[in-house]
Design a protein around this motif. Structure first.
Motif, PDB file in Angstrom:
ATOM      1  N   UNK A 336     -36.658 -19.365  62.101  1.00 26.90           N
ATOM      2  CA  UNK A 336     -37.816 -18.869  61.355  1.00 26.90           C
ATOM      3  C   UNK A 336     -39.010 -18.667  62.275  1.00 26.90           C
ATOM      4  N   UNK A 337     -39.262 -19.656  63.146  1.00 26.36           N
ATOM      5  CA  UNK A 337     -40.403 -19.566  64.058  1.00 26.36           C
ATOM      6  C   UNK A 337     -40.203 -18.461  65.095  1.00 26.36           C
ATOM      7  N   UNK A 338     -38.948 -18.279  65.534  1.00 25.02           N
ATOM      8  CA  UNK A 338     -38.660 -17.228  66.522  1.00 25.02           C
ATOM      9  C   UNK A 338     -38.968 -15.850  65.968  1.00 25.02           C
ATOM     10  N   UNK A 339     -38.476 -15.579  64.769  1.00 25.11           N
ATOM     11  CA  UNK A 339     -38.726 -14.267  64.168  1.00 25.11           C
ATOM     12  C   UNK A 339     -40.203 -14.078  63.825  1.00 25.11           C
ATOM     13  N   UNK A 340     -40.859 -15.140  63.404  1.00 24.39           N
ATOM     14  CA  UNK A 340     -42.287 -15.041  63.121  1.00 24.39           C
ATOM     15  C   UNK A 340     -43.050 -14.687  64.402  1.00 24.39           C
ATOM     16  N   UNK A 341     -42.666 -15.311  65.516  1.00 28.94           N
ATOM     17  CA  UNK A 341     -43.306 -15.020  66.805  1.00 28.94           C
ATOM     18  C   UNK A 341     -43.081 -13.559  67.205  1.00 28.94           C
ATOM     19  N   UNK A 342     -41.843 -13.064  67.007  1.00 25.63           N
ATOM     20  CA  UNK A 342     -41.534 -11.678  67.375  1.00 25.63           C
ATOM     21  C   UNK A 342     -42.325 -10.683  66.542  1.00 25.63           C
ATOM     22  N   UNK A 343     -42.492 -10.972  65.242  1.00 25.06           N
ATOM     23  CA  UNK A 343     -43.260 -10.055  64.393  1.00 25.06           C
ATOM     24  C   UNK A 343     -44.730 -10.047  64.782  1.00 25.06           C
ATOM     25  N   UNK A 344     -45.276 -11.218  65.087  1.00 15.28           N
ATOM     26  CA  UNK A 344     -46.677 -11.284  65.531  1.00 15.28           C
ATOM     27  C   UNK A 344     -46.839 -10.560  66.863  1.00 15.28           C
ATOM     28  N   UNK A 345     -45.850 -10.734  67.762  1.00 14.74           N
ATOM     29  CA  UNK A 345     -45.886 -10.072  69.065  1.00 14.74           C
ATOM     30  C   UNK A 345     -45.916  -8.554  68.907  1.00 14.74           C
TER      31      UNK A 345
END
Length: 355
Positions: A336-345
């Motif tokens: 969940x945190x990985x995908x959230x980071x990618x979307x913010x990036x």
């Protein structure tokens, strides 16, 4: 000021979002509820109580009809008797006999962070004796102090047998050492809590006899608001102040009130109300809501079961500890945190690179 984001990066962020939905969903696993042990104990206590009541009912010569009560719980009453007040749904009555409802009540009590000895006000008609039993089993396991005010009238297939009301059921369970005597008052139930407009002549007299023979405080007040006020007085006296929670089982007039808002109430645990009616006869649910006392509303049984992973009208009843009510869904936090980071990036990069 307008914020410009590169369409290419924005679309990439959307792709990551869609991928996250599916991949994180696949990571879901079912884990035991943090209250699993207490839930299981309450459900097993309810199962033992049902077995005791079924045997007791047969010993009284009150037949259990397997076509109506296929699990032979003894908690399904006849359709029409002197105690019948309204129509009832047989499937809902049978669903309510599942001991998993005791586990659900434990879940609600734990979510409220109730502590040992906390007073639990319970208002119940005879319509769903199994749900009243579920609440008492949950209280017993969590060492809470239930305060029950019981209305004798019942909808079809509830505690409608005059010789097997919940007054009799609880007395037996107390004698068997399964539950404590938590009944503090009894009323007639039915229209305006005065058994008016009953189907059979002599019904009110029979119900009055049952109430008086219970040996508990007999509530008979007119108009309805007087009955509501009397209950509040009794609850506050027994709890030495406001109770920690109010549990409503069924549609007894003093609890449910005489207001259209009560009909649209959600089921289950209610800690916030979008609207509280003013004036008389709004019922104990709203009286307690205005006092800031949380409410557990148990009426629409099918929806309540479906929302909490409890099977509808199962034959046989499932073993305690299997249904969805004992578990919670857990998802991978790293994913969940990985995908959230990618979307913010993607959003950040899209603002920096506008073309």
């Amino acid at each position: 000021n307008r914020i410009h984001i590169s369409l290419k990066w924005l679309l990439l962020g959307v792709v990551f979002g869609v991928a996250a939905f599916f991949i994180v969903s696949l990571s879901m696993e079912r884990i035991e509820s943090p209250h699993f042990s207490a839930q299981l104990s309450a459900a097993r206590l309810m199962a033992s109580s049902i077995a005791e009541l079924s045997t007791f009912r047969e010993s009284l010569g009150i037949e259990i009809d397997p076509s109506v009560d296929p699990n032979l719980t003894g908690l399904i009453g006849p359709e029409f008797t002197e105690l019948t007040t309204t129509l009832g749904n047989l499937q809902a009555k049978r669903t309510s006999t599942n001991p998993d409802f005791a586990a659900l009540l434990v879940k609600y009590f734990e979510e409220l962070d109730l502590k040992r000895g906390d007073p639990v006000a319970i208002g119940a008609s005879g319509s769903f004796p199994a749900l009243l039993l579920a609440a008492l089993c949950a209280c017993e396991v969590l060492e809470l102090e239930p305060l029950v005010i019981y209305s004798i009238g019942a909808s079809e297939h509830g505690a409608t047998h005059p010789e097997f009301t919940f007054v009799m059921m609880l007395k037996r369970l107390v004698e068997a050492g399964l539950l404590k005597d938590s009944l503090i008052a009894v009323s007639l139930g039915g229209n305006y809590d005065t058994a008016s407009g009953m189907f059979f002549p002599g019904a009110r007299e029979l119900m009055t006899e049952i109430a008086l023979s219970s040996g508990k405080t007999f509530i008979y007040e007119e108009p309805l608001q007087a009955s509501i006020d009397k209950r509040l007085e009794i609850y506050f006296q027994e709890a030495e102040g406001p109770p920690s929670v109010f549990v409503n089982v069924g549609g007894a007039a003093p609890n449910f009130g005489n207001t259209l808002l009560a009909i649209s109430l959600d089921n289950g645990l209610l800690t916030a109300f979008s609207s509280i009616p003013e004036g008389d006869e709004r019922g104990l649910i709203f009286e307690f809501a205005e006092l800031g006392v949380p409410v557990i509303h148990l009426l629409n049984i099918r929806d309540l079961a479906m929302e909490n992973g409890i099977p509808i009208d199962p034959v046989p009843l499932p073993e305690p500890g299997i249904s969805g009510v004992y578990f919670v869904d857990s998802y991978s936090l790293p994913l969940t945190l990985t995908f959230l980071f990618l979307m913010i990036l993607c959003v950040v990069a899209g603002r920096m690179i506008k073309k």
